[in-house]
Design a protein around this motif. Structure first.
Motif, PDB file in Angstrom:
ATOM      1  N   LEU A 104      29.005   4.452  10.594  1.00 36.85           N
ATOM      2  CA  LEU A 104      28.232   3.836  11.431  1.00 36.85           C
ATOM      3  C   LEU A 104      26.884   3.888  11.428  1.00 36.85           C
ATOM      4  O   LEU A 104      26.383   4.894  10.809  1.00 36.85           O
ATOM      5  CB  LEU A 104      28.769   4.118  12.760  1.00 36.85           C
ATOM      6  N   PRO A 105      26.018   2.710  11.769  1.00 37.75           N
ATOM      7  CA  PRO A 105      24.757   2.775  11.720  1.00 37.75           C
ATOM      8  C   PRO A 105      24.162   3.851  13.009  1.00 37.75           C
ATOM      9  O   PRO A 105      23.691   3.514  14.008  1.00 37.75           O
ATOM     10  CB  PRO A 105      24.243   1.480  12.310  1.00 37.75           C
ATOM     11  N   THR A 106      24.495   5.109  12.706  1.00 36.44           N
ATOM     12  CA  THR A 106      24.293   6.231  13.686  1.00 36.44           C
ATOM     13  C   THR A 106      22.717   6.283  13.842  1.00 36.44           C
ATOM     14  O   THR A 106      21.892   6.477  12.943  1.00 36.44           O
ATOM     15  CB  THR A 106      24.956   7.505  13.165  1.00 36.44           C
ATOM     16  N   PRO A 107      22.120   6.682  15.203  1.00 41.72           N
ATOM     17  CA  PRO A 107      20.824   6.883  15.484  1.00 41.72           C
ATOM     18  C   PRO A 107      20.179   8.115  14.590  1.00 41.72           C
ATOM     19  O   PRO A 107      21.191   8.946  14.359  1.00 41.72           O
ATOM     20  CB  PRO A 107      20.634   6.979  16.981  1.00 41.72           C
ATOM     21  N   LEU A 108      19.011   8.004  14.516  1.00 39.46           N
ATOM     22  CA  LEU A 108      18.330   9.361  13.859  1.00 39.46           C
ATOM     23  C   LEU A 108      18.617  10.661  14.626  1.00 39.46           C
ATOM     24  O   LEU A 108      18.950  11.566  14.291  1.00 39.46           O
ATOM     25  CB  LEU A 108      16.884   9.060  13.706  1.00 39.46           C
ATOM     26  N   HIS A 109      18.489  10.415  15.930  1.00 37.29           N
ATOM     27  CA  HIS A 109      18.659  11.548  16.908  1.00 37.29           C
ATOM     28  C   HIS A 109      19.732  11.150  18.064  1.00 37.29           C
ATOM     29  O   HIS A 109      19.476   9.951  18.842  1.00 37.29           O
ATOM     30  CB  HIS A 109      17.358  11.870  17.671  1.00 37.29           C
ATOM     31  N   THR A 110      20.609  11.883  18.229  1.00 37.05           N
ATOM     32  CA  THR A 110      21.616  11.314  19.515  1.00 37.05           C
ATOM     33  C   THR A 110      22.786  12.503  19.511  1.00 37.05           C
ATOM     34  O   THR A 110      23.130  13.288  18.538  1.00 37.05           O
ATOM     35  CB  THR A 110      22.378  10.007  18.930  1.00 37.05           C
ATOM     36  N   SER A 111      23.327  12.560  20.799  1.00 30.70           N
ATOM     37  CA  SER A 111      24.538  13.453  20.989  1.00 30.70           C
ATOM     38  C   SER A 111      25.486  12.202  20.563  1.00 30.70           C
ATOM     39  O   SER A 111      25.387  11.153  20.688  1.00 30.70           O
ATOM     40  CB  SER A 111      24.561  13.765  22.220  1.00 30.70           C
ATOM     41  N   PHE A 112      26.738  12.709  20.698  1.00 33.48           N
ATOM     42  CA  PHE A 112      28.042  11.715  20.624  1.00 33.48           C
ATOM     43  C   PHE A 112      29.324  12.135  21.122  1.00 33.48           C
ATOM     44  O   PHE A 112      29.473  13.438  21.261  1.00 33.48           O
ATOM     45  CB  PHE A 112      28.271  11.344  19.140  1.00 33.48           C
ATOM     46  N   HIS A 113      30.245  11.450  21.475  1.00 31.50           N
ATOM     47  CA  HIS A 113      31.595  11.750  21.944  1.00 31.50           C
ATOM     48  C   HIS A 113      32.525  10.617  21.407  1.00 31.50           C
ATOM     49  O   HIS A 113      32.263   9.564  21.590  1.00 31.50           O
ATOM     50  CB  HIS A 113      31.369  11.582  23.728  1.00 31.50           C
ATOM     51  N   ALA A 114      33.493  11.325  20.792  1.00 33.11           N
ATOM     52  CA  ALA A 114      34.365  10.746  19.908  1.00 33.11           C
ATOM     53  C   ALA A 114      35.700  10.995  20.543  1.00 33.11           C
ATOM     54  O   ALA A 114      36.018  11.975  20.921  1.00 33.11           O
ATOM     55  CB  ALA A 114      34.259  10.825  18.407  1.00 33.11           C
ATOM     56  N   GLU A 115      36.603   9.979  20.664  1.00 33.98           N
ATOM     57  CA  GLU A 115      38.134  10.023  20.936  1.00 33.98           C
ATOM     58  C   GLU A 115      39.039   9.757  19.729  1.00 33.98           C
ATOM     59  O   GLU A 115      38.786   8.638  19.377  1.00 33.98           O
ATOM     60  CB  GLU A 115      38.458   9.245  22.324  1.00 33.98           C
ATOM     61  N   VAL A 116      39.938  10.457  19.620  1.00 34.40           N
ATOM     62  CA  VAL A 116      40.678  10.393  18.479  1.00 34.40           C
ATOM     63  C   VAL A 116      42.344  10.581  18.725  1.00 34.40           C
ATOM     64  O   VAL A 116      42.595  11.560  19.323  1.00 34.40           O
ATOM     65  CB  VAL A 116      40.310  11.332  17.390  1.00 34.40           C
ATOM     66  N   PHE A 117      43.130   9.542  18.324  1.00 34.55           N
ATOM     67  CA  PHE A 117      44.613   9.704  18.573  1.00 34.55           C
ATOM     68  C   PHE A 117      45.150  10.831  17.315  1.00 34.55           C
ATOM     69  O   PHE A 117      44.727  10.474  16.072  1.00 34.55           O
ATOM     70  CB  PHE A 117      45.273   8.308  18.175  1.00 34.55           C
ATOM     71  N   HIS A 118      46.004  11.557  17.534  1.00 31.40           N
ATOM     72  CA  HIS A 118      46.840  12.330  16.637  1.00 31.40           C
ATOM     73  C   HIS A 118      48.124  11.932  16.685  1.00 31.40           C
ATOM     74  O   HIS A 118      48.839  12.276  17.563  1.00 31.40           O
ATOM     75  CB  HIS A 118      46.486  13.990  16.631  1.00 31.40           C
ATOM     76  N   THR A 119      48.778  11.022  15.872  1.00 35.23           N
ATOM     77  CA  THR A 119      50.061  10.562  15.954  1.00 35.23           C
ATOM     78  C   THR A 119      51.017  11.503  15.545  1.00 35.23           C
ATOM     79  O   THR A 119      50.903  12.702  14.858  1.00 35.23           O
ATOM     80  CB  THR A 119      50.187   9.352  15.103  1.00 35.23           C
ATOM     81  N   PRO A 120      52.409  11.073  15.752  1.00 35.52           N
ATOM     82  CA  PRO A 120      53.389  12.085  15.570  1.00 35.52           C
ATOM     83  C   PRO A 120      53.536  11.990  13.879  1.00 35.52           C
ATOM     84  O   PRO A 120      54.282  13.032  13.442  1.00 35.52           O
ATOM     85  CB  PRO A 120      54.647  11.118  16.027  1.00 35.52           C
ATOM     86  N   GLN A 121      53.036  11.078  13.187  1.00 34.80           N
ATOM     87  CA  GLN A 121      53.116  10.965  11.843  1.00 34.80           C
ATOM     88  C   GLN A 121      51.946  12.040  11.165  1.00 34.80           C
ATOM     89  O   GLN A 121      51.813  11.720  10.094  1.00 34.80           O
ATOM     90  CB  GLN A 121      52.967   9.491  11.298  1.00 34.80           C
ATOM     91  N   ASP A 122      51.160  12.682  11.955  1.00 34.87           N
ATOM     92  CA  ASP A 122      50.132  13.288  11.572  1.00 34.87           C
ATOM     93  C   ASP A 122      48.916  12.549  10.967  1.00 34.87           C
ATOM     94  O   ASP A 122      48.138  12.971  10.001  1.00 34.87           O
ATOM     95  CB  ASP A 122      50.762  14.287  10.657  1.00 34.87           C
TER      96      ASP A 122
END
Length: 401
Positions: A247-265
């Motif tokens: 992603l075009p991530t800013p030079l300075h930033t905090s971040f918060h990501a949400e991720v699914f972990h599926t039954p298929q790993d």
């Protein structure tokens, strides 16, 4: 010249005037009426009702610049990232670009960028009409998730499980900024951290206690930090590091990501924001890592040198295991809740948000709480058990009418 700050945080969580006092700059604050009282250290403070949607905020920022030019604009809430990027572009100021802000704030744009890079994201479709929704369901079936492309806090996010749900949902009409996506089975994790000078300084994963949408059922939301030895810890760190590189991530930033972990790993990105996560994530990181994600981001954006704790530099784990929970409102009049000293000493923060005598209906977003509780322990298992104990204690002692 000075610094303009768009603010949705309490002074306790974001004392900007203290964070940047070494600069001796004029500070201008645009803030919600909720947080405007008893603030000092600012050249001007402008407070607004209906903060999330009030366009007088942008208008005030433009008029302010005409008489008091500022060189830096700070935004610490997801709602402000895009509006501030547009203002920077309009005024020709440095900082996160509109392209970058759009990639993080528009869920369709975000998923498109990642898809092109070969990253698995939920299959989705921007909704321009009911026909788009019909075709998506015909092709992919139920359940599906409908949500705003620029939403946050799970506001206006709905799971459609079958035709009856859909017919009921359509009665209210489709708004103009929606997407539909496949429903992903699995557990949900979040990964939080900070980037300074384009370098990933820190990130750490946590596991949600409940689905982010269960506030609709008056079930609390919370999470707990993963242990360093948890197999998913390094895996999630590497995964989000890879996402941020795409992603075009800013030079300075905090971040918060949400991720699914599926039954298929499988790991599947839900979404990622270029700001600190909500609820008590910031305080949890202050206690667990002695690192203030928002403070680091703000100071770096203002050109200040950022002090990073030795443990963070050495990639050490948390000083102790931590977790937090927020208990949503229920329908009724709130009478009273327990006092801080009634909780065990492993409760490291308790904030009673509900006001005695106030009438509540139900939560509208995943961060509409009557209280928040932060706990510590020696392991994930102990923290999880203590979160359940603290929630049970609050529910037993809180009085509703």
């Amino acid at each position: 010249m000075g610094i303009l700050i768009f603010n949705k945080l309490s002074h306790k969580d974001a004392p900007y005037e203290q964070w940047v006092e070494d600069l001796d700059e004029e500070l201008y604050l645009l803030t919600s009426e909720s947080w405007s009282k008893d603030l000092n250290g600012y050249q001007h403070i402008y407070s607004f009702s209906n903060y999330d949607f009030n366009n007088n905020i942008e208008w005030t920022a433009i008029e302010l610049y005409e008489g008091n030019p500022y060189h830096t604009i700070i935004a610490t809430a997801e709602r402000d990232i895009l509006r501030v990027a547009r203002l920077r572009q309009h005024l020709g100021l440095e900082g996160q670009s509109l392209e970058s802000a759009y990639a993080f704030c528009h869920k369709g744009k975000m998923k498109t960028i990642l898809q092109k890079a070969g990253v698995r994201v939920p299959i989705f479709q921007i909704l321009h009409s009911t026909y788009d929704l019909y075709e998506f369901i015909q092709q992919h079936g139920y359940p599906v998730v409908i949500k705003p492309v620029d939403g946050m806090g799970s506001r206006d996010t709905t799971v459609i499980n079958h035709r009856h749900d859909l017919r009921s949902y359509l009665k209210e009409g489709l708004s103009s900024n929606l997407e539909v996506e496949e429903y992903i089975e699995g557990e949900i994790y979040h990964v939080d951290g900070v980037i300074i000078d384009g370098k990933l300084i820190h990130l750490w994963p946590s596991k949600y206690l409940n689905d982010c949408l269960l506030f609709h059922e008056e079930k609390y939301l919370g999470s707990y930090l993963l242990e360093p030895a948890n197999p998913l810890t390094r895996r999630l760190q590497s995964y989000i590091s890879y996402i941020l590189d795409i992603l075009p991530t800013p030079l300075h930033t905090s971040f918060h990501a949400e991720v699914f972990h599926t039954p298929q790993d499988e790991l599947i990105l839900c979404e990622i924001a270029c700001c600190t996560g909500g609820s008590r994530i910031a305080e949890e990181f202050r206690q667990a890592f002695h690192l203030d994600l928002t403070k680091c981001s703000v100071q770096a954006q203002c050109g200040l040198s950022v002090k990073i704790p030795i443990g963070v530099k050495e990639r050490s784990g948390p000083t102790s295991q931590y977790g937090f929970l927020g208990i949503p409102a229920r329908e009724g009049t709130f009478i009273s809740g327990p006092d801080t000293d009634q909780f065990p000493d492993w409760v490291t923060e308790y904030i009673l948000i509900a006001k005695p005598g106030a009438y509540y209906t139900h939560a509208y977003t995943s961060v509409d709480y009557v209280c928040t509780i932060l706990v510590k322990g020696d392991s994930e298992k102990q923290v999880l058990q203590r979160l359940y104990e603290a929630a049970k204690q609050f529910e037993q002692q809180a009085v509703w009418k």
